[in-house]
Design an enzyme around this catalytic site. Sequence first.
Site, mmCIF file in Angstrom:
data_model
loop_
_atom_site.group_PDB
_atom_site.id
_atom_site.type_symbol
_atom_site.label_atom_id
_atom_site.label_comp_id
_atom_site.label_asym_id
_atom_site.label_seq_id
_atom_site.Cartn_x
_atom_site.Cartn_y
_atom_site.Cartn_z
ATOM 1 N N ASP A 8 0.803 -1.148 -0.089
ATOM 2 C CA ASP A 8 0.113 -0.093 -0.059
ATOM 3 C C ASP A 8 0.983 1.148 0.013
ATOM 4 O O ASP A 8 1.482 1.728 1.122
ATOM 5 C CB ASP A 8 -0.926 0.014 1.354
ATOM 6 C CG ASP A 8 -1.566 1.386 1.437
ATOM 7 O OD1 ASP A 8 -1.750 2.094 0.386
ATOM 8 O OD2 ASP A 8 -2.269 1.431 2.626
ATOM 9 N N LYS A 70 2.924 11.246 -3.418
ATOM 10 C CA LYS A 70 1.818 10.449 -4.122
ATOM 11 C C LYS A 70 0.967 11.494 -4.608
ATOM 12 O O LYS A 70 0.373 11.185 -5.795
ATOM 13 C CB LYS A 70 1.029 9.581 -3.088
ATOM 14 C CG LYS A 70 -0.001 8.943 -3.698
ATOM 15 C CD LYS A 70 -0.530 8.008 -2.889
ATOM 16 C CE LYS A 70 -1.711 7.004 -3.216
ATOM 17 N NZ LYS A 70 -2.099 6.261 -2.151
ATOM 18 N N GLU A 147 -7.189 0.646 -4.243
ATOM 19 C CA GLU A 147 -7.044 0.598 -2.744
ATOM 20 C C GLU A 147 -8.361 0.096 -2.267
ATOM 21 O O GLU A 147 -8.562 -0.882 -1.387
ATOM 22 C CB GLU A 147 -6.765 1.790 -2.340
ATOM 23 C CG GLU A 147 -5.059 2.173 -2.413
ATOM 24 C CD GLU A 147 -4.782 3.565 -2.117
ATOM 25 O OE1 GLU A 147 -5.867 4.391 -1.696
ATOM 26 O OE2 GLU A 147 -3.713 4.055 -2.594
ATOM 27 N N ASP A 169 -13.069 5.232 1.403
ATOM 28 C CA ASP A 169 -11.380 5.102 1.700
ATOM 29 C C ASP A 169 -10.852 6.376 1.826
ATOM 30 O O ASP A 169 -10.801 7.375 0.700
ATOM 31 C CB ASP A 169 -10.657 4.295 0.701
ATOM 32 C CG ASP A 169 -9.485 3.954 0.813
ATOM 33 O OD1 ASP A 169 -8.872 4.798 1.549
ATOM 34 O OD2 ASP A 169 -8.552 3.454 0.027
#
Length: 578
Positions: A8, A70, A147, A169
Amino acid sequence: MGKIIGIDLGTTNSCVAVMEGGKAVIIPSAEGGRTTPSVVAFAQSGQRLVGQAAVRQAVANAERTITSIKREMGSAYEIKIDGKTFTPPEISAMVLGKLKKDAEAYLGEAVNEAVITVPAYFTDAQRQATKDAGTIAGLEVRRIINEPTAAALAYGADKEENRKVLVFDLGGGTFDVSVLDIKDGVIEVVATAGNNRLGGDDFDACIVEWLVAEFEREHRVNLSGQLTAMIRLREAAEQAKKELSSAKNATISLPYLSESKGTPLHLNLTLSRAKFDELTAHLVKAMAAPVQQAMGDAHISKDNIGKVLLVGGATRMPAVQEQVKNITGKDGFKGIDPDECVAMGAALQGGVMIGEVNGLLLLDVTPLSLGIETVGDVCTHVIERNTTIPISKSQVFTTAANFQPSVEVHVLQGERPRASQNKTLGKFRLKGIQKAMAGVPQIEVTFTIDVNGIVHVAAKDLKTGRAQDITIESSSNMSDEDIQNAIRDAQQYAADDDKFRQATEARGQLQRLLGQADELENQAKSKDKQAYKAMKEALSGPIKTAKKALGSKNPDEVMSACDALETAMGPYRNGDEN
């Protein structure tokens, strides 16, 4: 067959897992944590620091510390350090390299393959950039999965009941929502939506903005331009946010935060949960639209949702949990660890791929529509969003002008009707087409999306057979050569890191030997002056060399000095002074 690790790769923290004994287990970091901060730093000494080591020095080395990279994946963003330019995939590769190294230490074997997760709403460019990062880190990326889907895998791996599951999420930098249908071991993604610029970092930013305003109101000093102070404020804001998940108030105390006319200025404030909720209400409100879009695309109502899974550390905030209940009519399920379940799901997918896990099938979807630009700035979709992947689909187009010798295929991703309002994935030109009046040539455009969500586009003139294709590359413009260069740099860094570690250990050994030599001389001086004189003469040269070597970055020089001093001290340690 070697292990496939599940990673992850998060905005704030990353996590790695592997299958052991039929179960997904978290691999601890070298520092003992179950997650690793997604932080990279370049120390003044030249050493690259990743994870907790980078976090510890962030305040003192703010300009050379990189966080939340990210959010820049798939963009042309660049970072320049010591005259060298780094892209987001290269920085992310440093985080992945650390996770790979920790996994190898844990497993006691080389790790070369991984399943890496990305936000469900990542574009093709962002997915390709993530895959590039894995390649640079020395990993063969066997699969890129979303994810929320990975979290559902972690939840549904041992569940027999059939139900619709909504995965909510909210991570450090991104927000995703997916609707999944779990039935007889098949986990099918029905719809997905989200916001790649909404996450826990934004909640922290709201606290920081409030702290800056309060500090300026009290001291008439604006901290926004003081880099070190802002780093401290962000750290304090994140901690306060975490505290407010269980407490009604959080105390924020930062001594010596700034100064005015030589007088130190301190910050001491109490932030209540009510005030925090007020500051972040617009962020919580922004979560409703993606959830409603996903539910609408899946054609379900509140009554059809069997369970809501909360994923991502930011879902611990009470206001977020309340919003989930308001939208879905259900309390979020807390039976899975929001920080670890995504990595565990990725490890499970890796287990499926090597036959270690049976009875699970994952069917994912493409998050955004794909098409091409046609006359009048129109975006004509070929593959609609939420189509199950892998998928290949074709559509026939024609020319807009008489006797065109070629056509340009402008590949787009997005939902807007106007081409200019969507994301450009790439362009290529098909030459040598049939020369005819407008509307006569038949140009077949085929979109193919692989299991990783990465796009391949081909165009063919059905009359002449001329064809051209393109595999969309990330907009970070990393060519194969760029990636290979980055791989070499990463390997060189790994070698340099080992040398740095060896030199550090050798310097520690050298300091211990110098201390022992000093102790030996003191003992000899108190017993026998002649023996002391002989010892001092014998050790003088090696000690001088050792002290000089302490300042060297060359491990060979340090270790050589270690060996020389230890050899010189040998006879005196054994009590043989003759």
